[in-house]
Motif scaffolding. Structure first.
Motif, PDB file in Angstrom:
ATOM      1  N   MET A   1       0.330  -1.522   0.057  1.00 53.02           N
ATOM      2  CA  MET A   1      -0.172   0.283   0.102  1.00 53.02           C
ATOM      3  C   MET A   1       1.538   1.146  -0.294  1.00 53.02           C
ATOM      4  O   MET A   1       1.892   1.712   1.361  1.00 53.02           O
ATOM      5  CB  MET A   1      -0.803   0.023   0.917  1.00 53.02           C
ATOM      6  CG  MET A   1      -1.884   1.214   1.153  1.00 53.02           C
ATOM      7  SD  MET A   1      -3.142   0.952   2.835  1.00 53.02           S
ATOM      8  CE  MET A   1      -3.873  -0.956   2.793  1.00 53.02           C
ATOM      9  N   ASP A   2       0.618   1.909  -1.224  1.00 52.17           N
ATOM     10  CA  ASP A   2       1.769   3.408  -1.454  1.00 52.17           C
ATOM     11  C   ASP A   2       0.530   4.710  -0.018  1.00 52.17           C
ATOM     12  O   ASP A   2       0.016   4.195   0.848  1.00 52.17           O
ATOM     13  CB  ASP A   2       2.164   3.808  -2.299  1.00 52.17           C
ATOM     14  CG  ASP A   2       0.240   4.282  -3.070  1.00 52.17           C
ATOM     15  OD1 ASP A   2      -0.705   3.831  -2.423  1.00 52.17           O
ATOM     16  OD2 ASP A   2       0.577   4.788  -4.328  1.00 52.17           O
ATOM     17  N   SER A   3       1.706   5.455  -0.572  1.00 47.12           N
ATOM     18  CA  SER A   3       0.517   6.781   0.803  1.00 47.12           C
ATOM     19  C   SER A   3       0.122   7.080   0.281  1.00 47.12           C
ATOM     20  O   SER A   3      -1.210   7.785   1.037  1.00 47.12           O
ATOM     21  CB  SER A   3       2.399   7.550   0.908  1.00 47.12           C
ATOM     22  OG  SER A   3       3.085   8.404  -0.154  1.00 47.12           O
ATOM     23  N   ASP A   4      -0.066   7.258  -1.203  1.00 46.06           N
ATOM     24  CA  ASP A   4      -1.833   7.706  -1.414  1.00 46.06           C
ATOM     25  C   ASP A   4      -2.879   6.549  -1.054  1.00 46.06           C
ATOM     26  O   ASP A   4      -4.287   7.596  -0.338  1.00 46.06           O
ATOM     27  CB  ASP A   4      -1.571   8.743  -2.746  1.00 46.06           C
ATOM     28  CG  ASP A   4      -0.946   9.379  -3.061  1.00 46.06           C
ATOM     29  OD1 ASP A   4      -0.356  10.528  -2.720  1.00 46.06           O
ATOM     30  OD2 ASP A   4      -0.201   8.922  -4.777  1.00 46.06           O
ATOM     31  N   THR A   5      -2.589   5.753  -1.559  1.00 45.73           N
ATOM     32  CA  THR A   5      -3.803   4.819  -1.095  1.00 45.73           C
ATOM     33  C   THR A   5      -3.813   5.069   0.942  1.00 45.73           C
ATOM     34  O   THR A   5      -4.867   4.619   0.801  1.00 45.73           O
ATOM     35  CB  THR A   5      -3.547   3.431  -1.583  1.00 45.73           C
ATOM     36  OG1 THR A   5      -2.686   3.211  -2.784  1.00 45.73           O
ATOM     37  CG2 THR A   5      -4.400   2.467  -1.334  1.00 45.73           C
ATOM     38  N   ARG A   6      -2.953   5.112   1.921  1.00 46.12           N
ATOM     39  CA  ARG A   6      -3.252   4.475   3.063  1.00 46.12           C
ATOM     40  C   ARG A   6      -3.507   5.967   3.162  1.00 46.12           C
ATOM     41  O   ARG A   6      -4.477   6.013   4.174  1.00 46.12           O
ATOM     42  CB  ARG A   6      -1.827   5.081   3.326  1.00 46.12           C
ATOM     43  CG  ARG A   6      -1.784   4.974   4.764  1.00 46.12           C
ATOM     44  CD  ARG A   6      -0.728   4.225   5.326  1.00 46.12           C
ATOM     45  NE  ARG A   6       0.898   3.593   4.392  1.00 46.12           N
ATOM     46  CZ  ARG A   6       1.949   3.688   4.214  1.00 46.12           C
ATOM     47  NH1 ARG A   6       1.850   5.086   4.169  1.00 46.12           N
ATOM     48  NH2 ARG A   6       2.117   2.915   3.481  1.00 46.12           N
ATOM     49  N   ASN A   7      -3.704   6.765   2.650  1.00 47.06           N
ATOM     50  CA  ASN A   7      -4.043   8.716   3.651  1.00 47.06           C
ATOM     51  C   ASN A   7      -5.849   8.548   2.433  1.00 47.06           C
ATOM     52  O   ASN A   7      -6.805   8.879   3.321  1.00 47.06           O
ATOM     53  CB  ASN A   7      -3.486   9.594   2.829  1.00 47.06           C
ATOM     54  CG  ASN A   7      -2.362   9.850   2.499  1.00 47.06           C
ATOM     55  OD1 ASN A   7      -1.663   8.974   3.734  1.00 47.06           O
ATOM     56  ND2 ASN A   7      -1.515  10.922   2.372  1.00 47.06           N
ATOM     57  N   ALA A   8      -5.556   8.026   1.744  1.00 47.53           N
ATOM     58  CA  ALA A   8      -7.031   8.202   0.994  1.00 47.53           C
ATOM     59  C   ALA A   8      -7.807   6.793   1.880  1.00 47.53           C
ATOM     60  O   ALA A   8      -9.143   8.002   1.794  1.00 47.53           O
ATOM     61  CB  ALA A   8      -7.335   7.249  -0.678  1.00 47.53           C
ATOM     62  N   ALA A   9      -7.638   5.811   2.352  1.00 52.64           N
ATOM     63  CA  ALA A   9      -8.366   4.950   3.408  1.00 52.64           C
ATOM     64  C   ALA A   9      -7.894   5.606   4.628  1.00 52.64           C
ATOM     65  O   ALA A   9      -9.493   5.562   5.154  1.00 52.64           O
ATOM     66  CB  ALA A   9      -7.399   3.672   3.012  1.00 52.64           C
ATOM     67  N   THR A  10      -7.376   6.449   4.993  1.00 51.42           N
ATOM     68  CA  THR A  10      -7.323   7.128   6.359  1.00 51.42           C
ATOM     69  C   THR A  10      -8.508   8.076   6.560  1.00 51.42           C
ATOM     70  O   THR A  10      -9.160   7.910   6.966  1.00 51.42           O
ATOM     71  CB  THR A  10      -6.008   7.314   7.030  1.00 51.42           C
ATOM     72  OG1 THR A  10      -4.942   6.882   6.853  1.00 51.42           O
ATOM     73  CG2 THR A  10      -6.009   8.393   7.593  1.00 51.42           C
ATOM     74  N   ALA A  11      -8.163   8.762   5.268  1.00 52.82           N
ATOM     75  CA  ALA A  11      -9.401   9.794   5.251  1.00 52.82           C
ATOM     76  C   ALA A  11     -11.288   9.497   5.336  1.00 52.82           C
ATOM     77  O   ALA A  11     -11.469   9.325   5.864  1.00 52.82           O
ATOM     78  CB  ALA A  11      -9.437  11.094   4.061  1.00 52.82           C
ATOM     79  N   ALA A  12     -11.667   8.182   4.068  1.00 52.72           N
ATOM     80  CA  ALA A  12     -12.619   7.550   4.245  1.00 52.72           C
ATOM     81  C   ALA A  12     -12.522   6.696   6.330  1.00 52.72           C
ATOM     82  O   ALA A  12     -13.565   7.020   6.598  1.00 52.72           O
ATOM     83  CB  ALA A  12     -12.430   6.565   3.647  1.00 52.72           C
ATOM     84  N   ALA A  13     -11.830   6.295   6.515  1.00 57.89           N
ATOM     85  CA  ALA A  13     -11.953   6.196   7.698  1.00 57.89           C
ATOM     86  C   ALA A  13     -12.578   7.076   8.629  1.00 57.89           C
ATOM     87  O   ALA A  13     -13.759   6.858   9.793  1.00 57.89           O
ATOM     88  CB  ALA A  13     -10.562   4.896   7.936  1.00 57.89           C
ATOM     89  N   VAL A  14     -11.903   8.252   7.922  1.00 62.78           N
ATOM     90  CA  VAL A  14     -12.337   8.918   9.452  1.00 62.78           C
ATOM     91  C   VAL A  14     -13.736  10.024   9.480  1.00 62.78           C
ATOM     92  O   VAL A  14     -14.685   9.575   9.687  1.00 62.78           O
ATOM     93  CB  VAL A  14     -10.898  10.716   9.499  1.00 62.78           C
ATOM     94  CG1 VAL A  14     -11.471  11.666  10.381  1.00 62.78           C
ATOM     95  CG2 VAL A  14      -9.941   9.806   9.903  1.00 62.78           C
ATOM     96  N   ILE A  15     -13.760   9.789   7.988  1.00 67.93           N
ATOM     97  CA  ILE A  15     -15.368  10.042   7.316  1.00 67.93           C
ATOM     98  C   ILE A  15     -16.306   9.210   8.205  1.00 67.93           C
ATOM     99  O   ILE A  15     -17.625  10.352   8.787  1.00 67.93           O
ATOM    100  CB  ILE A  15     -15.819  11.207   5.974  1.00 67.93           C
ATOM    101  CG1 ILE A  15     -14.563  11.862   5.675  1.00 67.93           C
ATOM    102  CG2 ILE A  15     -17.083  10.791   5.353  1.00 67.93           C
ATOM    103  CD1 ILE A  15     -14.383  11.627   3.912  1.00 67.93           C
TER     104      ILE A  15
END
Length: 68
Positions: free
Chosen positions: A1-15
């Motif tokens: 998992m690259d950093s862009d995918t990780r950031n997107a997953a983190t943002a989705a989890a927070v939302i």
């Protein structure tokens, strides 16, 4: 998992977490507001729904700009 995918997953989890908790407590908040005014309870529900769509819309715009 690259950093862009990780950031997107983190943002989705927070939302999901924030709006999930808000949805969980929304009936209690609306019942309390409904004792004051039924219009106030309806306004709270509308603010919740509009807020959800605005956050998702802004997230989509942000993702679209990063892709260009």
């Amino acid at each position: 998992m690259d950093s862009d995918t990780r950031n997107a997953a983190t943002a989705a989890a927070v939302i999901l977490l924030v709006f999930g908790l808000a949805a969980y407590f929304l009936p209690t908040i609306m019942l309390a507001a409904g004792k004051v005014s039924t219009v106030l309870a309806a306004i709270i529900a509308v603010i919740f729904m509009v807020g959800l769509f605005v956050v998702l819309w802004l997230r989509g715009r942000s993702q679209r700009k990063k892709g260009l």
